[in-house]
Enzyme design. Structure first.
Site, PDB file in Angstrom:
ATOM      1  N   LEU A 222       0.815  -1.217   0.000  1.00  0.00           N
ATOM      2  CA  LEU A 222       0.000   0.000   0.000  1.00  0.00           C
ATOM      3  C   LEU A 222       0.844   1.260   0.000  1.00  0.00           C
ATOM      4  O   LEU A 222       0.428   2.289  -0.532  1.00  0.00           O
ATOM      5  CB  LEU A 222      -0.926   0.004   1.226  1.00  0.00           C
ATOM      6  N   GLY A 223       2.014   1.176   0.620  1.00  0.00           N
ATOM      7  CA  GLY A 223       2.861   2.360   0.682  1.00  0.00           C
ATOM      8  C   GLY A 223       4.147   2.077   1.431  1.00  0.00           C
ATOM      9  O   GLY A 223       4.258   1.098   2.167  1.00  0.00           O
ATOM     10  N   TYR A 227       9.737   4.526   8.133  1.00  0.00           N
ATOM     11  CA  TYR A 227       9.988   3.526   9.164  1.00  0.00           C
ATOM     12  C   TYR A 227       9.441   2.141   8.823  1.00  0.00           C
ATOM     13  O   TYR A 227       9.560   1.225   9.632  1.00  0.00           O
ATOM     14  CB  TYR A 227       9.392   3.985  10.501  1.00  0.00           C
ATOM     15  N   GLY A 228       8.842   1.984   7.661  1.00  0.00           N
ATOM     16  CA  GLY A 228       8.332   0.664   7.330  1.00  0.00           C
ATOM     17  C   GLY A 228       7.490   0.671   6.072  1.00  0.00           C
ATOM     18  O   GLY A 228       7.267   1.707   5.441  1.00  0.00           O
ATOM     19  N   THR A 229       7.032  -0.524   5.712  1.00  0.00           N
ATOM     20  CA  THR A 229       6.214  -0.723   4.519  1.00  0.00           C
ATOM     21  C   THR A 229       4.860  -1.277   4.935  1.00  0.00           C
ATOM     22  O   THR A 229       4.786  -2.152   5.799  1.00  0.00           O
ATOM     23  CB  THR A 229       6.899  -1.693   3.549  1.00  0.00           C
ATOM     24  N   LYS A 243       1.721  -3.354   8.779  1.00  0.00           N
ATOM     25  CA  LYS A 243       2.907  -2.493   8.708  1.00  0.00           C
ATOM     26  C   LYS A 243       4.131  -3.279   9.175  1.00  0.00           C
ATOM     27  O   LYS A 243       4.228  -3.673  10.329  1.00  0.00           O
ATOM     28  CB  LYS A 243       2.725  -1.248   9.575  1.00  0.00           C
ATOM     29  N   ASP A 339       4.347  13.611  14.786  1.00  0.00           N
ATOM     30  CA  ASP A 339       4.516  13.324  13.359  1.00  0.00           C
ATOM     31  C   ASP A 339       3.194  13.517  12.610  1.00  0.00           C
ATOM     32  O   ASP A 339       2.794  12.683  11.797  1.00  0.00           O
ATOM     33  CB  ASP A 339       5.049  11.904  13.159  1.00  0.00           C
TER      34      ASP A 339
END
Length: 568
Positions: A222-223, A227-229, A243, A339
């Site tokens: 998805l993106g 810090y992660g996928t 995630k 954030d």
């Protein structure tokens, strides 16, 4: 005495040596019969007549009839075996065979031969028979020199032993792996329990996660964030977002535990729900509810769809503000997100916003105005005062949200190196344009196409609110509660406040209504709520209601140019 050459047949040499018949001097030839019909004993009388005291075996060479050598020369040695026998009845060892010795048909005694696999003379009165040391090695077994039955037995035994050993090793490895997985799961549950104080969160195995994402297939991605996928998946027949945390120094187990702790302690319709986690095989994986419409950033940048109408954008901004205000005011101790950005604002199937990614969030202290910590966040969204003096407060999130409001209005990237130097930073660009009353120059052309008077007016009001959120000094910014209330007022002021059976929330005041509209489709605001909104609009605090109004303290109020120069 003569030396005798024992010949099994006619003897010649390839080097033209003299034949056996022509040997003279001290050598004599002696032959019992042809080599092809050997006898067991030499004739003692003939041997004595030959006068031989020393015997030599001869070399034979096969020649063709013409006396020339064949292409394949065959050589052989005549041999003599010296043996003896014992007179009388057999006296052999039990592991030996008794062989009678006869001369000219008359028995003269016996000899003993040990069975195969035994060494010795075979006689009871002698050495007897003892088991011989094995002369079979692996190559002889395989070549069949030790017997075909032995070879087959060895092969079958070896295969059976190997299979058994492999099965035992596989079983041990499986048990060890299972034990390691269980130990890791218990360790992860203990960590989560220590962080959240309970086991309410669901735990998934790494195998379940892999199967759900088809081995973390790129097709389900998805993106990708810092810090992660994030991948789409299905767990327990429910579509989820998974995630997978990237292994980097700035984001590790502490951040994962922090996000689990915070999300498990809060509950708000505009905060993303954490469904579970997987802490196994050195991986940290978080499972969230699935957001069908992606992120606000994707829609603003036209990565999904052709653009969002202003009413939807304003609703998203209002809901997001309420969620952040909840973290700052309704939670004890307060939570500072750190954030806030458009890519962390997710949209469900109804385009309702869900604030996500709490990995960098920190707990605040109610008796202190700020906490000191190293600045973290995304460039373009970070509070410049926090970046300068390391003072994190609720006003740091207000600044980041102000940048999001500018994004919603302009649909521009927060940092864009393709713009001129003074406009690379979107916050700096917005402060300059809004401060000079030139908001129309930065409005998203997609919104201008609407042409509705209320839309243009409300965009200007939101722009003024964003201007105040972007003040360099945190004390000059409104609180998130004030931001949420003002956005709610702008939204309901446009005659479009929600749907049936809704609850209008402004600050800590909630008004339930089966329908917020009267028969003429005009929004009905109760008198108490209307008075509060009017009072709030007339209040004067340290921040101006609009960019045209003066600041109460000229000494503490930054001008538009100073805001521009100090923008991060």
């Amino acid at each position: 005495m003569n030396d005798c050459v024992i010949s099994p047949g006619i003897i010649t040499s390839q080097f033209n040596l003299p034949s056996c018949n022509s040997i003279n001097g001290s050598f004599n030839c002696y032959s019992e019969v042809d080599a092809r019909d050997p006898v067991e004993f030499m004739d003692l009388i003939r041997l004595e007549l030959a006068g031989c005291r020393v015997l030599y075996s001869s070399i034979t060479v096969d020649l063709d009839r013409n006396g020339s050598r064949n292409s394949s020369v065959s050589m052989g040695f005549g041999s003599v075996e010296l043996g003896w026998w014992v007179e009388g009845d057999c006296g052999c060892h039990r592991k030996a065979i008794c062989e009678n010795v006869s001369i000219d048909g008359a028995r003269v005694g016996y000899r003993c031969h040990c069975n195969e696999g035994y060494d010795g003379d075979g006689f009871v009165a002698g050495d007897g028979c003892r088991r011989a040391a094995s002369k079979c090695n692996a190559s002889r077994y395989m070549s069949g020199d030790c017997g075909g039955t032995t070879r087959v037995g060895v092969l079958i035994g070896g295969i059976a032993a190997g299979a058994s050993l492999a099965s035992i090793i596989a079983l041990i490895c499986y048990c060890l792996r299972k034990r390691t997985i269980l130990r890791n799961q218990m360790s992860a549950k203990r960590l989560v329990s220590e962080a959240t104080g309970s086991f309410n969160i669901s735990f998934y195995s790494h195998k379940e996660i892999e199967r759900s994402t088809n081995g973390f297939s790129d097709k389900l991605r998805l993106g990708v964030g810092a810090y992660g996928t994030v991948y789409a998946g299905t767990l327990n027949n429910e579509q989820v977002a998974i995630k997978k945390i990237r292994h980097i120094e700035s984001y590790g187990m502490d951040q994962v535990m922090n996000e689990i702790k915070l999300l498990s302690s809060v509950s708000h319709p505009n905060l993303v729900r954490l469904l579970g986690c997987c802490i196994e095989k050195g991986e940290q994986i978080l499972v969230y509810e699935f957001m069908q419409n992606g992120t606000l950033f994707q829609h603003l940048q036209r990565e999904r769809g052709k653009g969002l109408p202003w009413r939807i954008r304003l609703t998203i901004a209002t809901e997001t503000a309420h969620a952040i205000a909840y973290l700052h005011s309704a939670v004890n101790p307060p939570i500072y997100h750190r954030d806030i950005k458009s890519s962390n604002i997710l949209l469900d199937y109804n385009y309702s916003s869900k604030v996500a990614d709490f990995g960098l969030s920190r707990l605040g202290m109610q008796d202190e105005s700020h906490i000191s910590t190293a600045p973290q966040g995304t460039p373009g969204y970070v509070d410049p005062q926090y970046h300068q003096n390391f003072h994190l407060s609720d006003k740091s999130d207000v600044y980041s949200f102000g940048v999001v409001l500018v994004e919603i209005i302009t649909a521009l990237k927060v940092v864009d190196l393709s713009r001129c130097n003074s406009e690379v930073n979107l916050a700096a660009l917005a402060i300059d344009k809004i401060g000079k009353g030139r908001v129309s120059e930065i409005i998203d052309p997609f919104l201008e196409a609407d042409g509705e008077t209320w839309v243009v007016a409300s965009i200007h009001k939101v722009a003024e609110l964003a201007f105040r959120c972007l003040a360099f000094h945190g004390d000059m910014r409104p609180s998130m509660m004030e931001v949420a209330e003002e956005l709610e007022q702008i939204r309901v002021g446009g005659g479009w406040g929600g749907t049936d059976d809704s609850i209008i929330t402004i600050g800590s005041l909630s008004v339930a209504s089966s329908s917020p509209y009267d028969g003429s489709r005009r929004l009905v605001i109760p008198e108490a709520l209307s008075n509060r909104l009017s009072k709030k609009a007339n209040e004067k605090d340290g921040s101006p209601v609009s960019v045209q109004e003066g600041w109460l303290s000229e000494q503490n109020s930054p001008s538009a140019s100073s805001l521009l120069n100090n923008a991060f």
